[in-house]
Design a protein around this motif. Sequence first.
Motif, PDB file in Angstrom:
ATOM      1  N   TRP A   8       0.870  -1.265  -0.013  1.00  0.00           N
ATOM      2  CA  TRP A   8      -0.037  -0.101   0.037  1.00  0.00           C
ATOM      3  C   TRP A   8       0.660   1.284   0.053  1.00  0.00           C
ATOM      4  N   PRO A   9       2.010   1.089   0.722  1.00  0.00           N
ATOM      5  CA  PRO A   9       2.785   2.459   0.556  1.00  0.00           C
ATOM      6  C   PRO A   9       3.289   2.776  -0.812  1.00  0.00           C
ATOM      7  N   ASP A  10       3.142   1.918  -1.863  1.00  0.00           N
ATOM      8  CA  ASP A  10       3.486   2.015  -3.052  1.00  0.00           C
ATOM      9  C   ASP A  10       2.262   2.687  -4.018  1.00  0.00           C
ATOM     10  N   TYR A  11       1.219   2.900  -3.537  1.00  0.00           N
ATOM     11  CA  TYR A  11      -0.105   3.231  -4.194  1.00  0.00           C
ATOM     12  C   TYR A  11       0.118   4.555  -5.054  1.00  0.00           C
ATOM     13  N   ASP A  12       0.631   5.540  -4.206  1.00  0.00           N
ATOM     14  CA  ASP A  12       0.977   7.080  -4.926  1.00  0.00           C
ATOM     15  C   ASP A  12       1.933   7.096  -5.920  1.00  0.00           C
ATOM     16  N   PHE A  42      -0.008  -8.834  -8.307  1.00  0.00           N
ATOM     17  CA  PHE A  42       0.283  -7.404  -8.482  1.00  0.00           C
ATOM     18  C   PHE A  42       1.436  -7.049  -8.086  1.00  0.00           C
ATOM     19  N   LEU A  43       2.442  -6.652  -9.159  1.00  0.00           N
ATOM     20  CA  LEU A  43       3.748  -6.469  -8.840  1.00  0.00           C
ATOM     21  C   LEU A  43       4.212  -5.339  -9.314  1.00  0.00           C
ATOM     22  N   VAL A  44       5.381  -4.884  -8.736  1.00  0.00           N
ATOM     23  CA  VAL A  44       5.903  -3.551  -9.145  1.00  0.00           C
ATOM     24  C   VAL A  44       7.387  -3.849  -9.252  1.00  0.00           C
ATOM     25  N   ALA A  45       7.866  -3.119 -10.198  1.00  0.00           N
ATOM     26  CA  ALA A  45       9.581  -3.120 -10.360  1.00  0.00           C
ATOM     27  C   ALA A  45       9.919  -1.813  -9.688  1.00  0.00           C
ATOM     28  N   GLU A  46      10.904  -2.105  -8.847  1.00  0.00           N
ATOM     29  CA  GLU A  46      11.558  -1.252  -8.190  1.00  0.00           C
ATOM     30  C   GLU A  46      13.074  -1.069  -8.437  1.00  0.00           C
ATOM     31  N   SER A  47      13.401   0.407  -9.028  1.00  0.00           N
ATOM     32  CA  SER A  47      14.821   0.820  -9.243  1.00  0.00           C
ATOM     33  C   SER A  47      15.382   1.608  -7.945  1.00  0.00           C
ATOM     34  N   SER A  48      16.413   2.293  -8.231  1.00  0.00           N
ATOM     35  CA  SER A  48      16.989   3.015  -7.354  1.00  0.00           C
ATOM     36  C   SER A  48      16.428   4.307  -7.331  1.00  0.00           C
ATOM     37  N   VAL A  54       4.916  -1.630 -13.375  1.00  0.00           N
ATOM     38  CA  VAL A  54       3.799  -2.090 -12.596  1.00  0.00           C
ATOM     39  C   VAL A  54       2.997  -3.109 -13.468  1.00  0.00           C
ATOM     40  N   VAL A  55       2.703  -4.243 -13.124  1.00  0.00           N
ATOM     41  CA  VAL A  55       1.799  -5.068 -13.697  1.00  0.00           C
ATOM     42  C   VAL A  55       0.640  -5.668 -12.870  1.00  0.00           C
ATOM     43  N   LEU A  56      -0.372  -5.652 -13.100  1.00  0.00           N
ATOM     44  CA  LEU A  56      -1.669  -6.162 -12.374  1.00  0.00           C
ATOM     45  C   LEU A  56      -2.172  -7.341 -13.047  1.00  0.00           C
TER      46      LEU A  56
END
Length: 135
Positions: A8-12, A42-48, A54-56
């Motif tokens: 949830w902290p990723d939402y914004d 529900f995945l996110v790709a995180e970089s530096s 994101v893919v849902l």
Amino acid sequence: MRIREFEWPDYDAVVALWTAAGSDVVPRDELVAKLTRDPELFLVAESSAGVAGVVLGTYDGRRGWILRLAVDPAQRRRGIASGLVDELERRLRALGCPRINLMVLPDNESGLRFWQSLGYLPTPDVLHTKPMLAR
């Protein structure tokens, strides 16, 4: 790049990414319902620099669906989308999913090329949809 489940902290950051990529934003209440069903899809790709993609995905027990794939326009052509799809496919396969469907608008030529490069083939199906408005 690290691929992980949405939190949830990723939402914004995800909303900002969807907006920058020209995608519709999935409202928070729809995501709440989705995350009670299959949060691992529900995945996110995180970089530096933060959330880069994101893919849902979802799985109804019969078919997997890729509903939303977006990559930060400033970080495209780095394998982020392919990495997200690969991880989503791996997770769907682990659930026993026999087939994955997705929709691409016919005028999205780069999207059509991308999906076909990953082995997704166009089908002659005709999509029908019905909005279920609250009464």
